[in-house]
Motif scaffolding. Structure first.
Motif, PDB file in Angstrom:
ATOM      1  N   TRP A  20       4.997 -15.464 -14.656  1.00 34.16           N
ATOM      2  CA  TRP A  20       5.513 -14.222 -14.051  1.00 34.16           C
ATOM      3  C   TRP A  20       6.848 -13.841 -14.668  1.00 34.16           C
ATOM      4  N   GLN A  21       6.979 -12.566 -15.033  1.00 35.45           N
ATOM      5  CA  GLN A  21       8.179 -12.072 -15.704  1.00 35.45           C
ATOM      6  C   GLN A  21       8.888 -11.033 -14.831  1.00 35.45           C
ATOM      7  N   GLN A  22      10.156 -10.820 -15.141  1.00 38.09           N
ATOM      8  CA  GLN A  22      10.926  -9.815 -14.406  1.00 38.09           C
ATOM      9  C   GLN A  22      10.248  -8.446 -14.526  1.00 38.09           C
ATOM     10  N   GLY A  23      10.065  -7.785 -13.373  1.00 46.21           N
ATOM     11  CA  GLY A  23       9.456  -6.462 -13.357  1.00 46.21           C
ATOM     12  C   GLY A  23       7.952  -6.462 -13.220  1.00 46.21           C
ATOM     13  N   ASP A  24       7.290  -7.636 -13.273  1.00 45.64           N
ATOM     14  CA  ASP A  24       5.842  -7.685 -13.075  1.00 45.64           C
ATOM     15  C   ASP A  24       5.505  -7.254 -11.652  1.00 45.64           C
ATOM     16  N   VAL A  25       4.373  -6.545 -11.525  1.00 47.23           N
ATOM     17  CA  VAL A  25       3.996  -5.968 -10.230  1.00 47.23           C
ATOM     18  C   VAL A  25       2.860  -6.771  -9.593  1.00 47.23           C
ATOM     19  N   LEU A  26       3.067  -7.138  -8.329  1.00 53.36           N
ATOM     20  CA  LEU A  26       2.049  -7.809  -7.529  1.00 53.36           C
ATOM     21  C   LEU A  26       1.574  -6.839  -6.460  1.00 53.36           C
ATOM     22  N   ALA A  27       0.251  -6.599  -6.402  1.00 53.09           N
ATOM     23  CA  ALA A  27      -0.309  -5.707  -5.386  1.00 53.09           C
ATOM     24  C   ALA A  27      -0.739  -6.517  -4.173  1.00 53.09           C
ATOM     25  N   LEU A  28      -0.547  -5.922  -3.002  1.00 60.48           N
ATOM     26  CA  LEU A  28      -0.905  -6.563  -1.742  1.00 60.48           C
ATOM     27  C   LEU A  28      -1.861  -5.619  -1.017  1.00 60.48           C
ATOM     28  N   TYR A  29      -3.110  -6.055  -0.846  1.00 63.87           N
ATOM     29  CA  TYR A  29      -4.168  -5.207  -0.281  1.00 63.87           C
ATOM     30  C   TYR A  29      -4.684  -5.902   0.979  1.00 63.87           C
ATOM     31  N   THR A  30      -4.018  -5.655   2.105  1.00 59.65           N
ATOM     32  CA  THR A  30      -4.283  -6.464   3.281  1.00 59.65           C
ATOM     33  C   THR A  30      -3.787  -5.793   4.557  1.00 59.65           C
ATOM     34  N   PRO A  31      -4.444  -6.074   5.688  1.00 64.72           N
ATOM     35  CA  PRO A  31      -3.839  -5.720   6.980  1.00 64.72           C
ATOM     36  C   PRO A  31      -2.609  -6.589   7.216  1.00 64.72           C
ATOM     37  N   SER A  49       3.832  -4.110  -4.634  1.00 70.48           N
ATOM     38  CA  SER A  49       3.228  -2.803  -4.377  1.00 70.48           C
ATOM     39  C   SER A  49       2.145  -2.949  -3.314  1.00 70.48           C
ATOM     40  N   PRO A  50       2.481  -2.674  -2.044  1.00 67.13           N
ATOM     41  CA  PRO A  50       1.492  -2.813  -0.969  1.00 67.13           C
ATOM     42  C   PRO A  50       0.524  -1.641  -0.946  1.00 67.13           C
ATOM     43  N   ALA A  51      -0.761  -1.933  -0.679  1.00 71.00           N
ATOM     44  CA  ALA A  51      -1.797  -0.899  -0.669  1.00 71.00           C
ATOM     45  C   ALA A  51      -2.508  -0.877   0.679  1.00 71.00           C
ATOM     46  N   ASN A  52      -2.934   0.280   1.067  1.00 65.13           N
ATOM     47  CA  ASN A  52      -3.653   0.490   2.319  1.00 65.13           C
ATOM     48  C   ASN A  52      -4.986  -0.262   2.285  1.00 65.13           C
ATOM     49  N   PRO A  53      -5.251  -1.179   3.233  1.00 61.61           N
ATOM     50  CA  PRO A  53      -6.516  -1.915   3.207  1.00 61.61           C
ATOM     51  C   PRO A  53      -7.734  -1.042   3.479  1.00 61.61           C
ATOM     52  N   ASN A  54      -7.510   0.193   3.926  1.00 60.22           N
ATOM     53  CA  ASN A  54      -8.623   1.120   4.110  1.00 60.22           C
ATOM     54  C   ASN A  54      -8.979   1.887   2.846  1.00 60.22           C
ATOM     55  N   TYR A  55      -8.238   1.653   1.765  1.00 62.31           N
ATOM     56  CA  TYR A  55      -8.544   2.330   0.507  1.00 62.31           C
ATOM     57  C   TYR A  55      -9.951   1.973   0.021  1.00 62.31           C
ATOM     58  N   THR A  56     -10.603   2.952  -0.576  1.00 67.62           N
ATOM     59  CA  THR A  56     -11.849   2.689  -1.284  1.00 67.62           C
ATOM     60  C   THR A  56     -11.533   1.991  -2.613  1.00 67.62           C
ATOM     61  N   VAL A  57     -12.576   1.572  -3.305  1.00 62.56           N
ATOM     62  CA  VAL A  57     -12.388   0.928  -4.612  1.00 62.56           C
ATOM     63  C   VAL A  57     -11.627   1.849  -5.561  1.00 62.56           C
ATOM     64  N   ASP A  58     -12.022   3.117  -5.621  1.00 61.83           N
ATOM     65  CA  ASP A  58     -11.376   4.041  -6.558  1.00 61.83           C
ATOM     66  C   ASP A  58      -9.921   4.309  -6.186  1.00 61.83           C
ATOM     67  N   GLU A  59      -9.647   4.434  -4.888  1.00 68.12           N
ATOM     68  CA  GLU A  59      -8.269   4.663  -4.452  1.00 68.12           C
ATOM     69  C   GLU A  59      -7.384   3.469  -4.782  1.00 68.12           C
ATOM     70  N   LEU A  60      -7.915   2.264  -4.554  1.00 67.90           N
ATOM     71  CA  LEU A  60      -7.150   1.067  -4.887  1.00 67.90           C
ATOM     72  C   LEU A  60      -6.974   0.940  -6.393  1.00 67.90           C
ATOM     73  N   PRO A 104     -12.210 -10.566   3.961  1.00 67.61           N
ATOM     74  CA  PRO A 104     -13.077  -9.414   4.244  1.00 67.61           C
ATOM     75  C   PRO A 104     -12.915  -8.252   3.255  1.00 67.61           C
ATOM     76  N   PHE A 105     -11.843  -8.264   2.462  1.00 71.86           N
ATOM     77  CA  PHE A 105     -11.570  -7.149   1.551  1.00 71.86           C
ATOM     78  C   PHE A 105     -11.778  -7.539   0.088  1.00 71.86           C
ATOM     79  N   ILE A 106     -12.328  -8.720  -0.132  1.00 68.37           N
ATOM     80  CA  ILE A 106     -12.368  -9.265  -1.488  1.00 68.37           C
ATOM     81  C   ILE A 106     -13.268  -8.459  -2.429  1.00 68.37           C
ATOM     82  N   GLU A 107     -14.379  -7.943  -1.926  1.00 68.62           N
ATOM     83  CA  GLU A 107     -15.286  -7.209  -2.818  1.00 68.62           C
ATOM     84  C   GLU A 107     -14.615  -5.961  -3.372  1.00 68.62           C
ATOM     85  N   ASN A 108     -13.996  -5.190  -2.508  1.00 65.37           N
ATOM     86  CA  ASN A 108     -13.275  -3.994  -2.972  1.00 65.37           C
ATOM     87  C   ASN A 108     -12.160  -4.373  -3.942  1.00 65.37           C
ATOM     88  N   ALA A 109     -11.431  -5.432  -3.612  1.00 64.24           N
ATOM     89  CA  ALA A 109     -10.311  -5.858  -4.456  1.00 64.24           C
ATOM     90  C   ALA A 109     -10.799  -6.258  -5.842  1.00 64.24           C
TER      91      ALA A 109
END
Length: 555
Positions: free
Chosen positions: A67-78, A98-109, A126-131
């Protein structure tokens, strides 16, 4: 002249979030203080456990993924009590969350993953398939899609974030500090995207440090005649989404900084919300207007004791006097208002606790270290009492929109003011009022009609459970006209006569240009975002379909 805050100016330390939260010398509570509590599983994190888990997760990111400075980690979870450790572990390693709405569709995420440049995703089972599907579309390797929360992968093919913690071990890894807290990003949160794609809001370490201190001053500061929440027994109930800036700062950061226990719900459930207040003696809650509406009208509320609650703070949309007074009469709980936006980290205003019933309808006074002014469409400053668009300047104002220089240039002035897009005014005592969004004002024959004002009156009707008002273009009159969509109380029919009764009832309470010339339509529910904002665009599509169907019926 722009308005200045009445609060004493705060000295904002020039440090990143890790140093601000975990290397402070003034912490007024012990390391063994329970900060995050899951009322369903009874699992919890103390202050020291969060710090240790976060540091070890950060080491694991460096060890396993370089992991390097400035790398982005997404969080897709309730919401989860694991979220804080993962968040600050990412920061420990120099990363951006970068937190994401767990109600996002695949394309939105996938859009957010691509736009943010995320290197990895943390989600729940429960959200692994979309992720995973979104990761493929964004070019993220599947071994960088990992789990958090209580459930593990039964096939053992997916890493859990705790396994990254457990592989961290080596002492050779050191924390990566922000080079410049005022410039280095801590979060990339995405706006709700009411028009087009969501925008990536770039929030720096300094933005969140400043706003956390500002919130504390507003809730517990020198100008607070009655005590706000303290680390001595106060509990906050957290259902607001942690992926949204309201929950991210006001709940996750404020609770750790102030030593408040945060009772974490994965999502809002009215009965559980009431039950946890009753059983756990919750003392404070951040809410949104739809929840206030339920507390005033839903039958289940009567089953529970709310006497432990000292205050609720509502944000995300305007509240009316009728609603605040209804809730206070029913359950004895005062409800004050605050105001903020993703671009301001978020909180810019809040009502002092002692003023909740003196300035109902106001979002309160300006928090420390800010200036604000109301501006005309011609960008002339409006005097006290006159309506304009609110502009705000302070250390909590965002850096800009990611990959969107045009949007940034439109939102930020050369001298650092953020154009909020919200309309309102200030009174002589320094209380601020927000009446509506610039883009949502209905223009009827040159008059401005604020939907929120009409909605506030409509929900006080005894047969209205919820409502929304939109503007429709009337070709015959060559102007917009207001229409209300109403969720009726059980037992009320959906006849034209009943719709007319509600419209006539409102007409008697408003100016001539604010009448519901577009009528009243009954619906089963009002579409809203997870933060409680009415999705007017959805209703406008519905209205257009209704008008098209009416035209076809005449043919």
């Amino acid at each position: 002249m722009p308005s200045e805050s009445k609060y004493p100016s705060l000295q904002i330390p020039d440090v990143d979030l890790w140093a601000f939260l975990f290397e402070r010398k003034d912490k007024p509570f012990g390391d063994d203080k329970v900060i995050y509590f899951d009322p369903y599983t009874k699992c919890s994190y103390t202050y020291s456990q969060v710090k240790e888990a976060a540091a070890n997760f950060g080491k694991g990111l460096k060890h396993l993924w370089d992991w390097q400075q400035g790398d982005v980690l997404a969080l897709y979870t309730p919401n989860s009590i694991d979220t804080p450790a993962i968040t600050w572990g990412c920061h420990w390693a120099g990363g951006v969350l970068s937190p994401a709405n767990p109600n996002y569709t695949v394309d939105e995420l996938a859009f957010q993953l691509k736009d943010s440049g995320a290197r990895a995703i943390v989600t729940q089972l429960p959200f692994i398939e979309n992720a995973q599907e979104a990761a493929k579309k964004a070019g993220i390797p599947l071994d960088k899609v990992i789990l958090m929360g209580d459930r593990r992968d039964p096939s053992h093919n997916l890493k859990h974030f705790t396994s990254i913690i457990n592989t961290a071990g080596s002492a050779k890894y050191r924390r990566t500090k922000a080079r410049n807290p005022a410039e280095d990003l801590a979060f990339l949160v995405y706006s709700s995207g009411t028009t087009g794609h969501p925008k990536g809001v770039m929030l720096t370490h300094r933005n969140i440090v400043a706003n956390t201190m500002m919130i504390k001053a507003g809730e517990c500061g020198q100008l607070q005649p009655t005590g706000g929440p303290t680390n001595e027994g106060d509990k906050l109930l957290a259902f607001l989404p942690f992926f949204h800036i309201y929950g991210l700062t006001c709940l996750i950061h404020q609770s750790l900084y102030s030593g408040l226990q945060l009772v974490v719900m994965p999502k809002f459930d009215l009965e559980d919300f009431c039950r946890f207040i009753h059983e756990l003696k919750v003392t404070f809650a951040y809410v949104v207007p739809p929840v206030v509406l339920l507390l005033g009208k839903h039958d289940v509320v009567s089953k529970y004791d709310f006497s432990s609650i000292r205050m609720m703070n509502s944000g995300a949309a305007p509240l009316t006097r009728e609603l605040v007074e209804t809730v206070h009469r029913r359950i004895g709980v005062p409800v004050k208002q605050g105001y903020g936006l993703s671009e301001t980290s978020p909180t810019t205003h809040t009502q002092p606790w002692s003023d909740w019933n003196k300035t109902i309808g106001s979002v309160g006074t300006l928090l420390p270290n800010q200036t604000a002014k109301y501006m005309s469409p011609e960008e002339k400053e409006m005097p006290v009492g006159e309506t304009g668009e609110l502009w705000i300047k302070g250390p909590n104002v965002f850096k800009g929109y990611l990959n969107n220089p045009e949007g940034t240039a439109h939102a930020l002035t050369a001298d650092g003011y953020f154009k909020t897009g919200d309309v309102g005014y200030q009174d002589k005592a320094g209380n601020f009022y927000i009446t509506d969004r610039v883009k949502e004002l209905i223009k009827y024959k040159g008059f401005q009609v604020p939907p929120a004002e009409l909605e506030g009156l409509l929900v006080s009707h005894p047969n209205v459970i919820d409502c929304a008002v939109i503007g429709l273009y009337d070709k015959d009159q060559a102007t917009e006209i207001p229409r209300a969509y109403v969720v009726p109380k059980d037992g009320l029919g959906k006849t034209e006569a009943q719709a007319k009764e509600i419209a006539d009832w409102l007409s008697a309470k408003v100016a001539h240009h604010k009448k519901l010339r577009g009528g009243v339509k009954f619906v089963d529910e009002i579409p809203k975002s997870i933060s409680g904002k009415i999705l007017r665009r959805v209703l406008k599509v519905k209205a257009q379909q209704e008008m098209d169907d009416a035209v076809k019926a005449k043919l």
